[in-house]
Design a protein around this motif. Structure first.
Motif, mmCIF file in Angstrom:
data_model
loop_
_atom_site.group_PDB
_atom_site.id
_atom_site.type_symbol
_atom_site.label_atom_id
_atom_site.label_comp_id
_atom_site.label_asym_id
_atom_site.label_seq_id
_atom_site.Cartn_x
_atom_site.Cartn_y
_atom_site.Cartn_z
ATOM 1 N N SER A 21 0.836 -1.187 0.000
ATOM 2 C CA SER A 21 0.000 0.000 0.000
ATOM 3 C C SER A 21 0.874 1.241 0.000
ATOM 4 N N CYS A 22 0.377 2.269 -0.642
ATOM 5 C CA CYS A 22 1.047 3.567 -0.658
ATOM 6 C C CYS A 22 -0.022 4.612 -0.367
ATOM 7 N N VAL A 23 0.124 5.279 0.765
ATOM 8 C CA VAL A 23 -0.849 6.281 1.166
ATOM 9 C C VAL A 23 -0.240 7.662 1.007
ATOM 10 N N ALA A 24 -0.927 8.503 0.261
ATOM 11 C CA ALA A 24 -0.480 9.876 0.057
ATOM 12 C C ALA A 24 -1.285 10.809 0.948
ATOM 13 N N SER A 25 -0.617 11.723 1.608
ATOM 14 C CA SER A 25 -1.295 12.675 2.489
ATOM 15 C C SER A 25 -0.664 14.049 2.342
ATOM 16 N N GLY A 26 -1.380 15.046 2.822
ATOM 17 C CA GLY A 26 -0.855 16.400 2.790
ATOM 18 C C GLY A 26 -1.329 17.217 1.620
ATOM 19 N N SER A 27 -2.194 16.619 0.815
ATOM 20 C CA SER A 27 -2.709 17.349 -0.340
ATOM 21 C C SER A 27 -4.051 16.758 -0.730
ATOM 22 N N GLU A 28 -4.918 17.598 -1.239
ATOM 23 C CA GLU A 28 -6.203 17.114 -1.729
ATOM 24 C C GLU A 28 -6.156 16.791 -3.218
ATOM 25 N N ASP A 29 -5.022 17.030 -3.827
ATOM 26 C CA ASP A 29 -4.889 16.723 -5.242
ATOM 27 C C ASP A 29 -4.799 15.217 -5.453
ATOM 28 N N SER A 30 -5.120 14.801 -6.651
ATOM 29 C CA SER A 30 -4.956 13.414 -7.038
ATOM 30 C C SER A 30 -3.678 13.284 -7.850
ATOM 31 N N TYR A 31 -2.918 12.250 -7.588
ATOM 32 C CA TYR A 31 -1.606 12.113 -8.204
ATOM 33 C C TYR A 31 -1.492 10.835 -9.026
ATOM 34 N N THR A 32 -0.772 10.929 -10.113
ATOM 35 C CA THR A 32 -0.277 9.720 -10.762
ATOM 36 C C THR A 32 0.843 9.181 -9.883
ATOM 37 N N ILE A 33 0.748 7.916 -9.519
ATOM 38 C CA ILE A 33 1.709 7.304 -8.595
ATOM 39 C C ILE A 33 2.315 6.077 -9.235
ATOM 40 N N ALA A 34 3.594 5.951 -9.052
ATOM 41 C CA ALA A 34 4.327 4.799 -9.584
ATOM 42 C C ALA A 34 5.020 4.049 -8.461
ATOM 43 N N TRP A 35 5.237 2.777 -8.710
ATOM 44 C CA TRP A 35 6.037 1.929 -7.836
ATOM 45 C C TRP A 35 7.388 1.674 -8.485
ATOM 46 N N PHE A 36 8.402 1.796 -7.676
ATOM 47 C CA PHE A 36 9.766 1.484 -8.080
ATOM 48 C C PHE A 36 10.320 0.455 -7.100
ATOM 49 N N ARG A 37 11.376 -0.203 -7.515
ATOM 50 C CA ARG A 37 12.063 -1.114 -6.603
ATOM 51 C C ARG A 37 13.551 -1.042 -6.858
ATOM 52 N N GLN A 38 14.298 -1.355 -5.812
ATOM 53 C CA GLN A 38 15.749 -1.389 -5.948
ATOM 54 C C GLN A 38 16.293 -2.525 -5.114
ATOM 55 N N ALA A 39 16.989 -3.414 -5.781
ATOM 56 C CA ALA A 39 17.646 -4.532 -5.120
ATOM 57 C C ALA A 39 19.109 -4.183 -4.886
ATOM 58 N N GLU A 43 20.250 -1.283 -10.296
ATOM 59 C CA GLU A 43 19.658 0.033 -10.504
ATOM 60 C C GLU A 43 18.184 0.023 -10.104
ATOM 61 N N ARG A 44 17.705 1.182 -9.746
ATOM 62 C CA ARG A 44 16.282 1.332 -9.457
ATOM 63 C C ARG A 44 15.464 1.045 -10.713
ATOM 64 N N GLU A 45 14.371 0.352 -10.524
ATOM 65 C CA GLU A 45 13.524 -0.068 -11.648
ATOM 66 C C GLU A 45 12.094 0.428 -11.423
ATOM 67 N N GLY A 46 11.543 1.113 -12.399
ATOM 68 C CA GLY A 46 10.135 1.467 -12.363
ATOM 69 C C GLY A 46 9.320 0.274 -12.790
ATOM 70 N N ILE A 47 8.374 -0.171 -11.961
ATOM 71 C CA ILE A 47 7.681 -1.411 -12.251
ATOM 72 C C ILE A 47 6.201 -1.247 -12.538
ATOM 73 N N SER A 48 5.570 -0.210 -12.029
ATOM 74 C CA SER A 48 4.147 -0.052 -12.281
ATOM 75 C C SER A 48 3.725 1.376 -11.986
ATOM 76 N N CYS A 49 2.640 1.781 -12.618
ATOM 77 C CA CYS A 49 2.190 3.163 -12.505
ATOM 78 C C CYS A 49 0.686 3.203 -12.759
ATOM 79 N N ILE A 50 0.012 4.105 -12.064
ATOM 80 C CA ILE A 50 -1.411 4.276 -12.304
ATOM 81 C C ILE A 50 -1.714 5.755 -12.437
ATOM 82 N N SER A 51 -2.453 6.071 -13.487
ATOM 83 C CA SER A 51 -2.740 7.458 -13.810
ATOM 84 C C SER A 51 -3.792 8.041 -12.877
#
Length: 125
Positions: A21-39, A43-51
């Motif tokens: 889960s990723c919870v965004a707070s501090g703003s009433e705006d809606s954001y495009t949010i992406a998940w990244f991972r790093q082993a 290198e850091r890898e962008g793995i998923s995103c939702i508009s």
């Protein structure tokens, strides 16, 4: 600036599932949010995103078909990453972030967004 907090990581056996889960707070705006991972050592890898606009979802080839991104009411800005059929190669620290560019070809940060502190996912028997 919006604050992001990830949760849901842990230790799971190969073939198992986790939901982040990723919870965004501090703003009433809606954001495009992406998940990244790093082993470690990788290198850091962008793995998923939702508009934020239409809920379109994008996935890296490495996770497509196994991971599913979703979000609740956009105003609540909670994004989930359902991870199924986990493999040892999925072991990494997972982060969510705003201010990202997303497409079927790439998922990348644009430099001025917010990042969470990360949550560790370990896939091991």
């Amino acid at each position: 600036q919006v604050q992001l907090v990830e949760s849901g990581g842990g230790l799971v056996q190969p073939g198992g599932s986790l939901r982040l889960s990723c919870v965004a707070s501090g703003s009433e705006d809606s954001y495009t949010i992406a998940w990244f991972r790093q082993a470690p050592g990788k290198e850091r890898e962008g793995i998923s995103c939702i508009s934020a606009n239409d809920g379109s979802a994008f996935y890296a080839r490495s996770v497509k078909g196994r991971f599913t991104i979703s979000r609740d009411d956009p105003k609540k800005n909670t994004v989930y990453l359902q991870m199924d059929s986990l493999k040892p190669d999925d072991t990494a620290v997972y982060y969510c972030a705003t201010d990202v560019a997303c497409s079927n070809l790439f998922i990348m940060p644009l430099g001025s967004g917010s990042w969470g502190q990360g949550t560790q996912v370990t896939v091991s028997s």
